[in-house]
Design an enzyme around this catalytic site. Structure first.
Site, PDB file in Angstrom:
ATOM      1  N   LYS A 199       0.426   5.454  -1.927  1.00 28.23           N
ATOM      2  CA  LYS A 199       0.395   6.741  -1.235  1.00 28.23           C
ATOM      3  C   LYS A 199       0.773   7.847  -2.218  1.00 28.23           C
ATOM      4  O   LYS A 199       1.767   7.724  -2.939  1.00 28.23           O
ATOM      5  CB  LYS A 199       1.377   6.747  -0.057  1.00 28.23           C
ATOM      6  N   GLU A 252       6.495   4.930  13.721  1.00 27.33           N
ATOM      7  CA  GLU A 252       5.087   4.867  14.122  1.00 27.33           C
ATOM      8  C   GLU A 252       4.971   5.055  15.630  1.00 27.33           C
ATOM      9  O   GLU A 252       5.898   4.703  16.363  1.00 27.33           O
ATOM     10  CB  GLU A 252       4.497   3.510  13.747  1.00 27.33           C
ATOM     11  N   HIS A 273       7.664  -2.197   2.403  1.00 32.83           N
ATOM     12  CA  HIS A 273       7.510  -0.741   2.280  1.00 32.83           C
ATOM     13  C   HIS A 273       8.852  -0.004   2.179  1.00 32.83           C
ATOM     14  O   HIS A 273       9.039   0.833   1.296  1.00 32.83           O
ATOM     15  CB  HIS A 273       6.732  -0.182   3.469  1.00 32.83           C
ATOM     16  N   ASP A 324       7.614  -7.250   8.316  1.00 31.10           N
ATOM     17  CA  ASP A 324       6.376  -6.459   8.229  1.00 31.10           C
ATOM     18  C   ASP A 324       6.587  -5.145   7.476  1.00 31.10           C
ATOM     19  O   ASP A 324       5.680  -4.693   6.778  1.00 31.10           O
ATOM     20  CB  ASP A 324       5.883  -6.173   9.661  1.00 31.10           C
ATOM     21  N   HIS A 339       0.817  -1.218   0.000  1.00 36.05           N
ATOM     22  CA  HIS A 339       0.000   0.000   0.000  1.00 36.05           C
ATOM     23  C   HIS A 339       0.854   1.274   0.000  1.00 36.05           C
ATOM     24  O   HIS A 339       0.373   2.339  -0.336  1.00 36.05           O
ATOM     25  CB  HIS A 339      -1.043  -0.010   1.128  1.00 36.05           C
TER      26      HIS A 339
HETATM   27  C1  BG6 Z   1       1.366  -2.304   7.360  1.00 32.86           C
HETATM   28  C2  BG6 Z   1       2.041  -2.989   8.502  1.00 32.86           C
HETATM   29  O1  BG6 Z   1       1.727  -2.907   6.137  1.00 32.86           O
HETATM   30  O2  BG6 Z   1       1.769  -0.924   7.337  1.00 32.86           O
HETATM   31  C3  BG6 Z   1       1.718  -2.293   9.816  1.00 32.86           C
HETATM   32  O3  BG6 Z   1       1.616  -4.337   8.559  1.00 32.86           O
HETATM   33  C4  BG6 Z   1       2.018  -0.831   9.743  1.00 32.86           C
HETATM   34  O4  BG6 Z   1       2.416  -2.898  10.897  1.00 32.86           O
HETATM   35  C5  BG6 Z   1       1.403  -0.208   8.507  1.00 32.86           C
HETATM   36  O5  BG6 Z   1       1.493  -0.208  10.909  1.00 32.86           O
HETATM   37  C6  BG6 Z   1       1.860   1.229   8.326  1.00 32.86           C
HETATM   38  O6  BG6 Z   1       1.132   1.816   7.295  1.00 32.86           O
HETATM   39  P1  BG6 Z   1       0.830   3.385   7.273  1.00 32.86           P
HETATM   40  O7  BG6 Z   1       0.075   3.572   5.996  1.00 32.86           O
HETATM   41  O8  BG6 Z   1       0.042   3.696   8.509  1.00 32.86           O
HETATM   42  O9  BG6 Z   1       2.171   4.054   7.281  1.00 32.86           O
END
Ligand code: BG6
Length: 481
Positions: free
Chosen positions: A182, A216, A240, A235, A178
């Site tokens: 963004k 985070e 990402h 994860d 995902h």
């Molecule tokens: C997810 C992870 O893919 O991305 C999570 O599994 C994480 O652990 C999240 O919190 C973070 O996404 P974003 O969009 O909030 O930065």
């Protein structure tokens, strides 16, 4: 600001895992917003599929409640809510059995785009793929959307790819990361490839180092059982952070098209050096009166990392010698995702030694407060002679693009791309496997030597050793704030 929305074609979208958290929190709110924006044409259908015994009305109620939680009041009060809910239907289905499949087949239309979203655990992918195929639901141009985690290591990712490949062509498979959906991540490509300004400097000759931070404030409470088997490396880093690194380090593709983009990203992953064990720091947030990971994960013995910092090198002509520092963690001081590119010193100072030069740094803020800032040197105003000072050329997207600017959620963009049949922002099988091939040896080395993550205080910037990772190179992490 007027948004330029081009409607997609009419579609039937089947969502497996339709009552689950992702569907409630992201998929349905995302679809609703696209509907409000006029991107989803009338006559499209969203078919929820899950084990619960619900009918269409019951499912619509469940989604109404989800929207009440995850969209704004104004969006909820919109008169187009009811027509949206009437696009929903539902099939109670047994993913590993026989119930519901005929019913689902009967609901599918032949004259619209067809897509199936696997918003379920990977253990069900094989069963779903087989049954969809056996019941003739997945026609040759039907698209399959697959959520992360895509495998646990290289072997399992390969097995998953093979399972999917047994029933679908690669052109049908949309593996979601995902982060690629963004807005600000896509903006990285615009910054690099739509401006002449940066590209001539975008290499080891001019770039001193790169920092990629995804910090985070949330912990793992609520999803401890998944997370405890994954950790930050699997994860966040394998997907990402590596994707962000690829977008920074890749060569300009010939076109903004799926394979041209993914070919270039793949080359970056393949050019990554193995990471030396001293160049990775694992951390785990621990108590001190605050939250502790082992409690959140409900595993007092856990050695899973909730934080990673590492130094990576891309071995090619462009990047040889420029380190990329990656850092991500939970329960840190602030929620901030950013990429900071630090440039080298000018070769010669005409202002003499006394005037300390500060590095030019380009910071691309991904979230929150999306924007860019470039630190440049100017003359300090006043009669005191030629004194230098570093200041920020700061741009917030919200300010630059106007008050009304809405940054759409990643899922909105990605689901519409599926319907449009555009795979540019989705991961190809070889890309996912190459990422695992880089990450696996790092994890194996920890397992082999029984590595224990370093504790860090919740609300801090991570463990001391992570600071040292840069200090010993004479560099500093940017503050998490
Ligand atoms: C997810 C992870 O893919 O991305 C999570 O599994 C994480 O652990 C999240 O919190 C973070 O996404 P974003 O969009 O909030 O930065």
């Amino acid at each position: 600001m007027v948004s330029r929305v081009i409607p997609v074609e009419r579609f039937d979208l089947v969502v497996f895992g339709a009552t689950g958290d992702l569907a409630r929190r992201k998929i349905m709110p995302g679809l609703y917003r696209r509907w409000l924006d006029g991107q989803i044409p009338e006559g499209s259908r969203i078919i929820g599929a899950a084990r619960s015994r619900l009918d269409a009305a019951g499912y619509a109620e469940l989604i109404r409640e989800a929207l009440a939680e995850f969209v704004t009041e104004a969006e909820l009060a919109d008169a187009r809510l009811e027509p949206f809910l009437s696009m929903l239907s539902y099939v109670a289905i047994d993913a590993t059995g026989t119930d519901g499949w005929q019913d689902l087949r009967a609901q599918m239309r032949d004259d619209v785009v067809r897509a199936v979203y696997f918003s379920v655990g990977p253990s069900l992918f094989g069963a779903l793929a087989e049954r969809l195929h056996a019941h003739g639901i997945t026609t040759p141009d039907c698209r399959i959307v697959v959520e992360k985690p895509f495998g646990h290591d290289l072997a399992s990712a390969r097995a998953l790819n093979q399972t999917l490949a047994a029933h679908f062509d690669e052109q049908q498979i949309y593996r979601i990361d995902h982060y690629l959906g963004k807005e600000t991540v896509q903006n990285l490509m615009a910054v690099r490839f739509a401006n002449i300004l940066f590209e001539p400097l975008w290499n080891a000759q001019f770039i001193e180092h790169v920092q990629i931070t995804v910090a985070e404030t949330v912990g793992v409470d609520g999803r401890g059982s998944y997370y405890d088997r994954s950790g930050a490396m699997r994860d966040m880093v394998q997907n990402h952070l590596m994707q962000l690194l690829c977008l920074i380090a890749m060569e300009p593709p010939n076109r903004f098209d799926p394979d041209a983009m993914r070919d270039e990203k793949l080359k970056v992953i393949r050019a990554l050096d193995p990471v030396a064990s001293g160049d990775v720091v694992r951390g785990q947030y621990a108590g001190n009166g605050g939250a502790s990971y082992t409690e959140d994960a409900d595993n007092p013995e856990s050695r899973t990392e909730s934080f990673i910092a590492l130094k990576a090198y891309v071995s090619n002509w462009r990047w040889k010698g420029t380190p990329f520092y990656l850092r991500t963690g939970k329960r840190l001081r602030a929620r901030v995702s950013e990429i900071a590119i630090t440039f080298k010193e000018p070769p010669h100072s005409i202002f003499g030694e006394a005037e300390r030069w500060k590095e030019n740094v380009l910071v691309i803020r991904l979230q929150p407060d999306e924007g860019m800032d470039l630190r440049v040197m100017i003359k300090e105003p006043g009669p005191g002679g030629m004194r230098l000072k570093d200041v920020a050329l700061d741009m917030s997207f919200a300010e630059a693009l106007g008050e009304g600017m809405q940054i759409p959620d990643a899922y909105e963009r990605l689901i519409m791309d599926v319907i449009r049949g555009n795979q540019t922002l989705f991961m190809r099988s070889d890309e996912v496997e190459a990422a695992w091939a880089w990450v696996d040896p790092i994890i194996e080395a920890w397992e082999k030597r029984g590595d224990v993550p370093r504790p860090y205080d919740p609300g801090s910037s991570g463990p001391e050793d992570a600071l040292m990772l840069m200090h010993r190179d004479g560099r500093r992490w940017r503050e998490i704030k």
